[in-house]
Design an enzyme around this catalytic site. Sequence first.
Site, PDB file in Angstrom:
ATOM      1  CG  ASP A   1      46.816  24.983  57.728  1.00  0.00           C
ATOM      2  OD1 ASP A   1      46.289  23.887  57.839  1.00  0.00           O
ATOM      3  OD2 ASP A   1      46.926  26.168  58.434  1.00  0.00           O
TER       4      ASP A   1
ATOM      5  CE  LYS B   1      43.474  27.621  60.168  1.00  0.00           C
ATOM      6  NZ  LYS B   1      44.137  27.217  59.091  1.00  0.00           N
TER       7      LYS B   1
ATOM      8  CD  GLN C   1      43.800  20.408  58.459  1.00  0.00           C
ATOM      9  OE1 GLN C   1      44.360  20.540  59.397  1.00  0.00           O
ATOM     10  NE2 GLN C   1      42.537  19.793  58.263  1.00  0.00           N
TER      11      GLN C   1
ATOM     12  CB  THR D   1      47.858  44.360  49.571  1.00  0.00           C
ATOM     13  OG1 THR D   1      46.376  44.313  49.189  1.00  0.00           O
ATOM     14  CG2 THR D   1      47.977  45.264  50.481  1.00  0.00           C
TER      15      THR D   1
HETATM   16  P1  ATR Z   1      43.657  33.256  54.259  1.00  0.00           P
HETATM   17  O1  ATR Z   1      44.147  33.430  55.887  1.00  0.00           O
HETATM   18  O2  ATR Z   1      42.745  32.499  53.556  1.00  0.00           O
HETATM   19  O3  ATR Z   1      45.070  33.408  53.338  1.00  0.00           O
HETATM   20  P2  ATR Z   1      43.522  36.203  54.383  1.00  0.00           P
HETATM   21  O4  ATR Z   1      44.633  36.705  55.172  1.00  0.00           O
HETATM   22  O5  ATR Z   1      42.220  37.200  54.325  1.00  0.00           O
HETATM   23  O6  ATR Z   1      42.843  34.814  54.183  1.00  0.00           O
HETATM   24  O7  ATR Z   1      44.237  36.513  52.687  1.00  0.00           O
HETATM   25  C1  ATR Z   1      43.338  36.388  51.468  1.00  0.00           C
HETATM   26  C2  ATR Z   1      44.291  36.410  50.312  1.00  0.00           C
HETATM   27  O8  ATR Z   1      43.301  36.686  49.071  1.00  0.00           O
HETATM   28  C3  ATR Z   1      45.268  37.487  50.346  1.00  0.00           C
HETATM   29  O9  ATR Z   1      46.294  37.243  49.652  1.00  0.00           O
HETATM   30  C4  ATR Z   1      44.339  38.626  49.411  1.00  0.00           C
HETATM   31  O10 ATR Z   1      44.831  39.722  48.866  1.00  0.00           O
HETATM   32  P3  ATR Z   1      45.288  40.892  49.627  1.00  0.00           P
HETATM   33  O11 ATR Z   1      46.237  40.810  50.582  1.00  0.00           O
HETATM   34  O12 ATR Z   1      45.558  42.028  48.650  1.00  0.00           O
HETATM   35  O13 ATR Z   1      43.873  41.309  50.193  1.00  0.00           O
HETATM   36  C5  ATR Z   1      43.838  37.696  48.464  1.00  0.00           C
HETATM   37  N1  ATR Z   1      42.436  38.214  47.892  1.00  0.00           N
HETATM   38  C6  ATR Z   1      41.254  38.064  48.283  1.00  0.00           C
HETATM   39  N2  ATR Z   1      40.393  38.854  47.519  1.00  0.00           N
HETATM   40  C7  ATR Z   1      41.211  39.204  46.375  1.00  0.00           C
HETATM   41  C8  ATR Z   1      40.727  39.953  45.027  1.00  0.00           C
HETATM   42  N3  ATR Z   1      39.759  40.067  44.819  1.00  0.00           N
HETATM   43  N4  ATR Z   1      41.972  40.171  44.378  1.00  0.00           N
HETATM   44  C9  ATR Z   1      43.233  39.477  44.431  1.00  0.00           C
HETATM   45  N5  ATR Z   1      43.566  38.971  45.758  1.00  0.00           N
HETATM   46  C10 ATR Z   1      42.562  38.965  46.494  1.00  0.00           C
END
Ligand code: ATR
Length: 275
Positions: free
Chosen positions: A105, A68, A250, A157
């Site tokens: 989206d 994307k 979407q 994060t």
């Molecule tokens: P997408 O495009 O689907 O949003 P992404 O950019 O990889 O995918 O984002 C995934 C989201 O899920 C992020 O907010 C991620 O948090 P981090 O930025 O800290 O990585 C969150 N996420 C994934 N696994 C997680 C976990 N075990 N605990 C808390 N947040 C999680």
Amino acid sequence: MNRIPLAGVIGHPIAHSKSPQLHQHWLKMHGLQGYYIPMDVMSDDLENVLKTLPKMGFVGVNITVPHKEHVMQIADLITDRATLIGAANTLIFRKDGKIHADNTDGFGFIENLRQGAPDWDPKAAPAAVLGAGGAARAVVAALLDVGVPEILISNRTKVRAEKLQDDFGKRLTVVDWVQAGNILEDASLVVNTTSLGMMGKPDLRVPLDGLQKSAVVTDLVYAPLKTHLLLEAEAAGCTTVDGLGMLLHQAVPAFERWFGQRPEVDSAARAAALR
Ligand code: ATR
């Protein structure tokens, strides 16, 4: 000679995508000729594939994970909302040979809420967004667009949430991930944009005690349809909206652009996507 219009979805992997069943269902419902084809394409091949497809009769494609963002470097024209989000999910192959990129989206997210929670008033109270990845960017842009007064955003994060605040401005307030439960009290809408709750991933567990009964809780995760978050919210007496509707909505503008008819998001479309 009139060619049968072709469209499809490009990602890697792609086997899990529900879009082919959905678009084929709509083509059938509208009695239209056309095909919608899933394509598993590696990042290195993306540009070549996108330059070749129009010559084969493709009128456009959807773009999904992980392409994307990458596709933004290949498109010739990009809508303002796709630029703001930094990602595109819909491409139109124009007759003049140019590739036009859009992001639907956010539209899908808002339409899903309008259908699932018609009483939710975007302007009445803050929204709480959990997560700050790519999906969160589309959600935040859409919520600001419909006039949500404040967005409380929390991400494991923290710097990613702060980056969203930098990009989208003053109406965003960043909250520590461990404090996420505390932001729900004031919210009229809670959105999970993280991947937590997806099949094979741990559940998203936030204390919902403070949540008002009038609040709407929605999850972008749609497999399973009822995530732990939605089940907890239902038990707390809140309105819940699952994520499948966002996927369906979407797809509406893309289908209309490619095939010339506006499709219905109804129970038959939901059933087709789940097939
Ligand atoms: P997408 O495009 O689907 O949003 P992404 O950019 O990889 O995918 O984002 C995934 C989201 O899920 C992020 O907010 C991620 O948090 P981090 O930025 O800290 O990585 C969150 N996420 C994934 N696994 C997680 C976990 N075990 N605990 C808390 N947040 C999680």
